[in-house]
Design a protein around this motif. Structure first.
Motif, PDB file in Angstrom:
ATOM      1  N   GLY A 132       6.613   9.924  22.349  1.00  0.00           N
ATOM      2  CA  GLY A 132       8.046  10.179  22.192  1.00  0.00           C
ATOM      3  C   GLY A 132       8.402  11.596  22.661  1.00  0.00           C
ATOM      4  N   ILE A 133       9.698  11.827  22.844  1.00  0.00           N
ATOM      5  CA  ILE A 133      10.166  13.107  23.386  1.00  0.00           C
ATOM      6  C   ILE A 133       9.652  14.288  22.567  1.00  0.00           C
ATOM      7  CG2 ILE A 133      12.246  14.529  23.654  1.00  0.00           C
ATOM      8  CD1 ILE A 133      13.703  12.121  24.675  1.00  0.00           C
ATOM      9  N   GLU A 134       9.670  14.158  21.246  1.00  0.00           N
ATOM     10  CA  GLU A 134       9.303  15.285  20.393  1.00  0.00           C
ATOM     11  C   GLU A 134       7.855  15.726  20.595  1.00  0.00           C
ATOM     12  OE1 GLU A 134      11.214  17.115  18.313  1.00  0.00           O
ATOM     13  OE2 GLU A 134      12.875  15.999  19.185  1.00  0.00           O
ATOM     14  N   ALA A 135       7.004  14.822  21.077  1.00  0.00           N
ATOM     15  CA  ALA A 135       5.578  15.148  21.191  1.00  0.00           C
ATOM     16  C   ALA A 135       5.359  16.353  22.099  1.00  0.00           C
ATOM     17  CB  ALA A 135       4.798  13.946  21.711  1.00  0.00           C
ATOM     18  N   ILE A 136       6.238  16.544  23.078  1.00  0.00           N
ATOM     19  CA  ILE A 136       6.028  17.669  23.995  1.00  0.00           C
ATOM     20  C   ILE A 136       6.152  19.003  23.255  1.00  0.00           C
ATOM     21  CG2 ILE A 136       8.386  18.001  24.876  1.00  0.00           C
ATOM     22  CD1 ILE A 136       6.911  17.978  27.726  1.00  0.00           C
ATOM     23  N   ARG A 137       6.911  19.022  22.155  1.00  0.00           N
ATOM     24  CA  ARG A 137       7.061  20.256  21.363  1.00  0.00           C
ATOM     25  C   ARG A 137       5.743  20.700  20.745  1.00  0.00           C
ATOM     26  NH1 ARG A 137      11.506  21.163  23.290  1.00  0.00           N
ATOM     27  NH2 ARG A 137      13.421  20.149  22.645  1.00  0.00           N
ATOM     28  N   GLN A 138       4.799  19.740  20.558  1.00  0.00           N
ATOM     29  CA  GLN A 138       3.493  20.110  19.996  1.00  0.00           C
ATOM     30  C   GLN A 138       2.743  21.049  20.939  1.00  0.00           C
ATOM     31  OE1 GLN A 138       2.026  18.519  16.988  1.00  0.00           O
ATOM     32  NE2 GLN A 138       4.150  17.938  16.678  1.00  0.00           N
ATOM     33  N   TYR A 139       3.153  21.058  22.204  1.00  0.00           N
ATOM     34  CA  TYR A 139       2.422  21.826  23.214  1.00  0.00           C
ATOM     35  C   TYR A 139       3.240  22.989  23.764  1.00  0.00           C
ATOM     36  CZ  TYR A 139      -0.583  17.889  22.651  1.00  0.00           C
ATOM     37  OH  TYR A 139      -1.401  16.957  22.078  1.00  0.00           O
ATOM     38  N   LEU A 140       4.314  23.337  23.039  1.00  0.00           N
ATOM     39  CA  LEU A 140       5.207  24.404  23.466  1.00  0.00           C
ATOM     40  C   LEU A 140       5.465  25.341  22.304  1.00  0.00           C
ATOM     41  CD1 LEU A 140       7.806  22.159  25.308  1.00  0.00           C
ATOM     42  CD2 LEU A 140       6.387  23.905  26.423  1.00  0.00           C
ATOM     43  N   GLN A 141       5.644  26.612  22.611  1.00  0.00           N
ATOM     44  CA  GLN A 141       6.095  27.527  21.570  1.00  0.00           C
ATOM     45  C   GLN A 141       7.417  28.148  22.008  1.00  0.00           C
ATOM     46  OE1 GLN A 141       2.834  30.130  20.796  1.00  0.00           O
ATOM     47  NE2 GLN A 141       2.206  30.211  22.935  1.00  0.00           N
ATOM     48  N   LEU A 142       8.239  28.415  21.019  1.00  0.00           N
ATOM     49  CA  LEU A 142       9.606  28.854  21.277  1.00  0.00           C
ATOM     50  C   LEU A 142       9.647  30.382  21.329  1.00  0.00           C
ATOM     51  CD1 LEU A 142      12.365  27.448  21.555  1.00  0.00           C
ATOM     52  CD2 LEU A 142      12.615  27.613  19.077  1.00  0.00           C
ATOM     53  N   LYS A 143      10.281  30.899  22.364  1.00  0.00           N
ATOM     54  CA  LYS A 143      10.410  32.362  22.493  1.00  0.00           C
ATOM     55  C   LYS A 143      11.884  32.734  22.522  1.00  0.00           C
ATOM     56  CE  LYS A 143       7.653  34.898  24.941  1.00  0.00           C
ATOM     57  NZ  LYS A 143       6.875  35.308  26.104  1.00  0.00           N
ATOM     58  N   SER A 144      12.207  33.825  21.813  1.00  0.00           N
ATOM     59  CA  SER A 144      13.582  34.305  21.772  1.00  0.00           C
ATOM     60  C   SER A 144      13.682  35.598  22.582  1.00  0.00           C
ATOM     61  CB  SER A 144      13.943  34.539  20.302  1.00  0.00           C
ATOM     62  OG  SER A 144      15.184  35.120  20.207  1.00  0.00           O
ATOM     63  N   VAL A 145      14.658  35.707  23.451  1.00  0.00           N
ATOM     64  CA  VAL A 145      14.811  36.892  24.304  1.00  0.00           C
ATOM     65  C   VAL A 145      16.171  37.533  24.053  1.00  0.00           C
ATOM     66  CG1 VAL A 145      14.834  37.750  26.691  1.00  0.00           C
ATOM     67  CG2 VAL A 145      13.349  35.822  26.068  1.00  0.00           C
ATOM     68  N   TRP A 146      16.159  38.838  23.782  1.00  0.00           N
ATOM     69  CA  TRP A 146      17.387  39.592  23.498  1.00  0.00           C
ATOM     70  C   TRP A 146      17.663  40.542  24.662  1.00  0.00           C
ATOM     71  CZ3 TRP A 146      19.838  39.785  18.445  1.00  0.00           C
ATOM     72  CH2 TRP A 146      19.228  38.979  17.474  1.00  0.00           C
ATOM     73  N   LEU A 147      18.876  40.492  25.211  1.00  0.00           N
ATOM     74  CA  LEU A 147      19.269  41.440  26.257  1.00  0.00           C
ATOM     75  C   LEU A 147      20.496  42.191  25.764  1.00  0.00           C
ATOM     76  CD1 LEU A 147      18.558  38.549  28.145  1.00  0.00           C
ATOM     77  CD2 LEU A 147      18.607  40.415  29.754  1.00  0.00           C
ATOM     78  N   SER A 148      20.420  43.522  25.850  1.00  0.00           N
ATOM     79  CA  SER A 148      21.552  44.319  25.396  1.00  0.00           C
ATOM     80  C   SER A 148      22.360  44.791  26.595  1.00  0.00           C
ATOM     81  CB  SER A 148      21.057  45.531  24.606  1.00  0.00           C
ATOM     82  OG  SER A 148      22.150  46.392  24.357  1.00  0.00           O
ATOM     83  N   THR A 149      23.673  44.705  26.477  1.00  0.00           N
ATOM     84  CA  THR A 149      24.546  45.256  27.535  1.00  0.00           C
ATOM     85  C   THR A 149      25.273  46.489  27.007  1.00  0.00           C
ATOM     86  OG1 THR A 149      26.295  43.750  26.820  1.00  0.00           O
ATOM     87  CG2 THR A 149      24.904  43.016  28.645  1.00  0.00           C
ATOM     88  N   ALA A 150      24.820  46.984  25.806  1.00  0.00           N
ATOM     89  CA  ALA A 150      25.478  48.171  25.234  1.00  0.00           C
ATOM     90  C   ALA A 150      25.148  49.412  26.064  1.00  0.00           C
ATOM     91  CB  ALA A 150      25.012  48.371  23.794  1.00  0.00           C
TER      92      ALA A 150
END
Ligand code: TXE
Length: 491
Positions: A463-481
């Motif tokens: 099922g679609i969710e199975a691919i998440r078992q092989y992925l890790q989530l990364k958060s990226v912050w960009l500042s325009t200040a």
């Protein structure tokens, strides 16, 4: 036959030169020699996978190109289905008709996850901060160790490889020492499909000898496993040392629940499919048959009558229903449970002896065996037998059925047989199992999540969710200040 492993794109023997024999469970004859990898081979295979992940062409391929390679692989499995199914039958003794059906279905995993490879989308988050652009995306882990069991080597490999590769990981795949040959032959297809060297490596050997070296290897980032709860526990402990992500598909003691309002012909076939298919050597075996009191005796008679017609014999023969069990150890384990059942006072209504008919062959045959008057406290009802041995348990009403069904450490699957619509909708919610089949049994698909609750494992395959078992989530912050002021407060 002499097989080779696949490491860094090369067909190789074990560094030590050691091999072991693969024995055909039907005639008990050795028919192939397989490399016996040691920890040094594990190191080489992981290094090859690590290099392919970091510096090879693989990380530069677009997801669409990864998908194309997976679809090529699916085509190659399809065109080699008969050959691979024959190897599986020779190795594990399961019916050729069963293995061929699996092999003809396996390409769908590579097509489906190949199609998913370029649909892994990130997200832009509307964060509550000024001058910030924030997004998250999914990244592969790196090197995945995929460890499979002997009962369905290439199907289990597809459950793992298809999503792992679609997600961009590289893999070291280790099949069971009891059935390595189809996986070693399958390894030869990766180059033909266009995979760069090292993206998939296949090593063969004994779990107790190389398992820890593989799962504890510092460059293995993710482990995906199908096998026994005992080994799953060990893998979890080793992986836990470095907080590695694990996906574990372990065994079961699945209840197959028959209500008086069921279509009893279908339910009887469902009970047989649950326990005699693959000689009971399946993780989802419906090894506890729960039958409502009012139909108990008549239903049991039906099930016994069908079981009597099951023909044991040569697994290559299309007329055979029951093949031998895969190994001598498996045979001895099942025989041990038959003794336990007798000692516990279960009432044997069919089978219970090694198959006495010499005409069926010399293999490790166990007669279809059915015990009635089993209570859920007996070991025969609590422990995974992994053979054609059915425990029949009575229940009074739905509440008692639910209680018995859930009174187990496992939670892989359950079956319900009823024509009451309300029950068919409401009852699955009360069962603590990862898969519930209603008026069917042992159906699987690449499109549908599969995996256990409780001691049957962690994580989902398919099922679609199975691919998440092989992925890790990364958060990226960009500042325009314009300025980055006051470094002493959280932002
Ligand atoms: O399983 P193992 P076995 C159950 C079933 C069966 C019992 C034993 O009840 O009777 O398990 O079968 C590898 N680190 N299932 O001995 O040992 C091993 O080499 C890493 C249910 O075959 O779990 C093989 O590749 N790996 C199951 C794989 O683990 C290790 C299907 C499975 O072997 C290892 C099969 C270690 N320390 C058996 N030790 C299901 N879920 O369907 C072994 N291995």
């Amino acid at each position: 036959m002499e097989y080779r492993m696949l490491i860094g794109g090369e067909a190789v023997a074990a560094k030590s030169g050691e091999t072991f024999e693969s024995v055909n469970p039907y005639d008990q004859q050795p028919w192939a020699r397989v490399p016996r990898a040691g920890p040094e081979d594990v190191d080489t295979a992981v290094a090859a996978a690590r290099e392919a992940f970091t510096t090879g062409p693989w990380p530069r391929l677009t997801p669409t190109e990864r998908g194309r390679l997976l679809r090529n692989l699916g085509d190659l499995v399809a065109s080699h289905a008969e050959e691979l199914a024959t190897l599986e039958t020779r190795d594990n003794g399961k019916l050729y008709s069963e293995m061929l059906t699996q092999l003809r279905y396996i390409p769908q995993w590579y097509y489906y996850f190949g199609g998913l490879a370029d649909k892994i989308e990130g997200m832009v988050h509307p964060v509550d901060k000024p001058d910030i652009f924030n997004f998250s995306h999914h990244e592969p882990y790196g090197v995945v160790a995929a460890i499979t069991a002997w009962n369905s080597p290439l199907l289990l490999a597809a459950y793992k490889l298809a999503p792992a590769l679609a997600a961009g990981n590289t893999v070291v795949l280790k099949p069971s020492e009891h059935a390595s040959c189809s996986t070693l032959r399958f390894a030869e297809l990766f180059a033909l499909a266009g995979f760069p060297p090292g993206v998939v490596n296949v090593i063969s050997g004994f779990g107790p000898e190389i398992g820890d070296a593989l799962t504890g290897h510092p460059d293995v980032a993710k482990i995906t496993f199908t096998g026994s709860a005992t080994t799953g526990r060990r893998i979890n402990a080793v992986a836990g040392q470095d907080f590695k992500s694990v996906t574990l598909e372990l065994g079961g003691k699945s209840p197959n629940i028959v209500f008086a309002d069921a279509d009893l012909d279908n339910a009887a076939n469902g009970a047989i499919a649950g326990i005699l298919a693959a000689s009971g050597q399946t993780c989802v075996a419906g090894s506890r048959l729960l039958v409502e009191d009012s139909i108990h005796d008549a239903f049991l008679e039906r099930v016994v009558a069908i079981a009597r017609t099951a023909r044991s014999g040569d697994p290559m023969d299309p007329a055979t229903n029951i093949g031998p069990v895969a190994t001598k150890a498996q045979y001895d384990k099942i025989r041990g449970y038959l003794e336990i059942a007798e000692a516990e006072g279960a009432e044997r209504v069919l089978g219970g002896t090694p198959d006495p008919d010499p005409a069926i062959g010399k293999g490790w045959f166990i007669e279809p065996t059915i015990y009635a008057n089993v209570t859920n406290a007996m070991r025969i009802a609590r422990e995974e037998v992994f053979g054609p041995v059915l425990s029949v348990i009575r229940f009074r009403d739905e509440d008692e059925a639910v209680h018995i069904a859930n009174d187990t450490r496992y939670g892989l699957a359950a079956g319900i047989w009823s024509q009451n619509l309300k029950r068919c909708i409401e009852l699955p919610k009360r069962l603590r199992a990862g898969t519930v089949w209603v008026n069917t049994y042992r159906a699987v698909s690449y499109m549908t999540p599969f995996g256990g609750f409780k001691a049957s494992g962690t994580g989902k395959e398919n099922g679609i969710e199975a691919i998440r078992q092989y992925l890790q989530l990364k958060s990226v912050w960009l500042s325009t200040a314009d300025s980055f002021s006051n470094p002493f407060t959280i932002r």
